[in-house]
Design a protein around this motif. Structure first.
Motif, PDB file in Angstrom:
ATOM      1  N   LEU A 157      42.725 -78.052 -70.671  1.00  0.00           N
ATOM      2  CA  LEU A 157      41.695 -77.097 -71.063  1.00  0.00           C
ATOM      3  C   LEU A 157      40.424 -77.809 -71.537  1.00  0.00           C
ATOM      4  N   LEU A 158      40.598 -78.839 -72.376  1.00  0.00           N
ATOM      5  CA  LEU A 158      39.432 -79.550 -72.890  1.00  0.00           C
ATOM      6  C   LEU A 158      38.727 -80.356 -71.797  1.00  0.00           C
ATOM      7  N   SER A 205      37.021 -73.429 -76.360  1.00  0.00           N
ATOM      8  CA  SER A 205      38.163 -74.268 -75.984  1.00  0.00           C
ATOM      9  C   SER A 205      38.944 -74.719 -77.217  1.00  0.00           C
ATOM     10  N   GLN A 265      31.009 -73.246 -75.236  1.00  0.00           N
ATOM     11  CA  GLN A 265      32.217 -73.530 -74.458  1.00  0.00           C
ATOM     12  C   GLN A 265      33.182 -74.425 -75.236  1.00  0.00           C
ATOM     13  N   TRP A 266      32.632 -75.409 -75.927  1.00  0.00           N
ATOM     14  CA  TRP A 266      33.490 -76.267 -76.736  1.00  0.00           C
ATOM     15  C   TRP A 266      34.175 -75.479 -77.855  1.00  0.00           C
ATOM     16  N   HIS A 303      38.305 -71.248 -65.230  1.00  0.00           N
ATOM     17  CA  HIS A 303      37.581 -72.475 -64.906  1.00  0.00           C
ATOM     18  C   HIS A 303      37.818 -72.908 -63.465  1.00  0.00           C
ATOM     19  N   ARG A 351      37.881 -79.411 -69.015  1.00  0.00           N
ATOM     20  CA  ARG A 351      36.925 -78.600 -68.242  1.00  0.00           C
ATOM     21  C   ARG A 351      35.495 -78.829 -68.702  1.00  0.00           C
ATOM     22  N   ARG A 352      35.318 -79.477 -69.865  1.00  0.00           N
ATOM     23  CA  ARG A 352      33.972 -79.778 -70.336  1.00  0.00           C
ATOM     24  C   ARG A 352      33.420 -81.061 -69.725  1.00  0.00           C
TER      25      ARG A 352
END
Length: 403
Positions: free
Chosen positions: A75-76, A41, A37-38, A123, A78-79
Motif C-alpha cells: 500500500l505504501l 495510506s 495520499q500519504w 491504485h 503506491r506513493r
C-alpha cells in the motif's frame, strides 16, 4: 515592427529531457495532493494495526502479522513516483499485494484487512493501463470472493462472499483519476508547447529585426564612409600633381558626402522608429543631394505605400545611387517610380562613366541587402546592364514590390 514581449532570462525553454520526465509522471498534477495520499495510506495501516486480529509471534498470529507487513508495504509503495518504477515491476508488486490482501482477509478473524484490497484495487486503476488494470482488479475480486465463498479461513465468518467480489470495484475510480491526470498533463504540455512556440516566434522576430537594422547601418555607414574615403584618396592622389583646384573639389565633395551621411542617418532613425517618410519627396531629395535634379519620373495612379515598403524602396534607391557614383562617376542617372494595379516598381538607371572610377573598398553586402529587403516583402529585384531598347548600355536596378 511588431511588439515583442521580452522574455526574462529565468524563463528559458525547458531541457529536452524534462519532457520525458514529465510524461513519465515526474511532475505533480494539480489536484493530486501527495500529502493527502500519504495521510490516507498511513491511516489504513494504523487502522489495520489496531483492529486486525489475531496478530502475534507464533502460529496463525505470526502469519497474519507477516501478511499485514506485506500489505502495508504494497500500500505504501503506491506513493513511489511512476517514472522510478518500470511497468512490469509495478504489475508484479500490485499482483503480490492483491494475493496478500486476499490471504489476509482469509486468515484474520476480525479487523479492517479488507481495506488493503480496496485501496490496492483503486491504485491498480491509477497506475496500470486500462486493460491490465481491469484484469488485475477482476482477479482481486474473484480471489477475495473465493476466499470468503469457500470458507478458506476464519475471516469468512465476518464478511459475506459478495463483499469480496466488490473489492475490485475501486479500480474504476483509479481509471477515472488516471484519465483526469493525463488530461491535465496534456493541457499543461500543450500550454508549454504554445509558450515555447511563442518564444521561438519572438526570437525569430528579434533576429529579423536585427537583420533589418544591420542592413540600415550598412546602407548609412558603409556606403557613406566608402564614398568619403574615395574622395579623400582622390584628394591625396591629386596633391602630388599640384592641382590644388581639383584637390579642393575632392575635399568639397567629401564634405558634401558627410552632410549627406548625416541626412541619411536621420532617415535611418526615422525608419527604425517606423516613421513613414513621403516616398516621392524623399526620392527627389535623394536625387538632388546626389547631384541629379529633375530625373524622377512617376507613372500610374499614385497611392499610399506601406511604411515597410517605403523604407525598402528608399534603401534600394540609396544603394543604387551610391553604386552609380562609385562605379560610373559622371554618368547620367534617371529614376522611375511606377504604380501599377499589381505592384509598385522602382527603376534606377545610370549611363556609363564619363571619367575614370577611383577604386574603393565596398562591403560587398549592398546587392545582397537589396535582395533581402525585397524578398521580405514578397517582391523581386534585378540588377544588370540593359540589353535592348532606348536605354541600351545603361545599368539598371529594378525593384518590384507586390501591392
Amino acid at each position: 515592427m511588431p511588439y515583442l514581449r521580452p522574455v526574462p532570462a529565468d524563463q528559458s525553454a525547458p531541457h529536452p529531457g524534462d519532457d520525458a520526465a514529465r510524461s513519465a509522471g515526474a511532475r505533480p498534477v494539480p489536484g493530486h495532493d501527495v500529502r493527502v495520499q500519504w495521510v490516507i495510506s498511513l491511516a489504513v495501516v494504523v487502522a489495520g494495526l489496531l483492529t486486525i486480529r489475531p496478530m502475534g509471534p507464533t502460529g496463525r498470529g505470526l502469519a497474519v502479522a507477516a501478511l499485514f507487513v506485506v500489505n502495508s508495504a504494497a500500500l505504501l509503495a503506491r506513493r513511489l513516483p511512476e517514472h522510478k518504477v518500470p511497468p512490469r515491476i509495478a504489475l508484479g508488486w500490485l499482483t503480490l499485494g492483491v494475493v496478500a490482501a486476499a490471504a489476509l482477509i482469509g486468515l484474520s478473524s476480525s479487523g479492517t484487512g479488507y481495506l488493503f484490497a480496496f485501496f490496492l484495487a483503486g491504485h491498480i486503476g491509477y497506475r496500470l493501463e486500462t486493460r491490465q488494470a481491469l484484469v488485475l482488479a477482476g482477479f482481486c475480486s474473484l480471489l477475495c470472493g473465493a476466499v470468503l465463498y469457500f470458507r478458506l479461513g476464519p475471516g469468512h465468518e465476518a464478511l459475506p462472499w459478495v463483499f469480496g467480489l466488490a473489492t475490485g470495484a475501486p479500480v474504476l475510480i483509479g481509471i477515472v483519476n488516471r484519465s483526469q491526470r493525463q488530461a491535465v498533463r496534456a493541457a499543461i504540455d500543450a500550454a508549454e508547447s504554445a509558450e515555447r512556440a511563442a518564444r521561438a516566434e519572438a526570437l525569430t522576430a528579434v533576429l529579423t529585426e536585427r537583420g533589418r537594422i544591420a542592413r540600415d547601418v550598412h546602407d548609412v555607414l558603409a556606403h557613406s564612409l566608402a564614398g568619403i574615403n574615395m574622395q579623400l584618396e582622390l584628394a591625396d592622389a591629386l596633391i602630388d600633381t599640384g592641382d590644388l583646384e581639383k584637390v579642393r573639389e575632392a575635399h568639397a565633395k567629401a564634405h558634401s558626402l558627410v552632410k549627406e551621411s548625416l541626412k541619411q542617418a536621420q532617415w535611418t532613425v526615422h525608419a527604425l522608429r517606423e516613421d513613414a517618410l513621403p516616398l516621392r519627396e524623399t526620392l527627389a531629395s535623394m536625387l538632388a543631394s546626389s547631384g541629379h535634379r529633375d530625373v524622377l519620373t512617376v507613372t500610374g495612379t499614385v497611392r499610399d505605400v506601406p511604411a515597410q515598403a517605403v523604407q525598402s524602396l528608399l534603401r534600394i534607391a540609396q544603394e543604387a545611387l551610391t553604386n552609380a557614383a562609385r562605379h560610373a562617376p559622371g554618368g547620367a542617372v534617371s529614376m522611375e517610380l511606377a504604380f501599377t494595379p499589381e505592384s509598385t516598381v522602382l527603376r534606377i538607371r545610370n549611363r556609363p562613366a564619363t571619367r575614370p572610377a577611383v577604386p574603393g573598398a565596398g562591403s560587398g553586402m549592398g546587392l545582397i541587402g537589396m535582395r533581402e529587403r525585397v524578398a521580405l516583402l514578397g517582391g523581386t529585384l534585378t540588377a544588370g546592364p540593359v540589353t535592348e531598347g532606348p536605354h541600351l548600355g545603361d545599368w539598371q536596378v529594378e525593384a518590384v514590390i507586390p501591392q
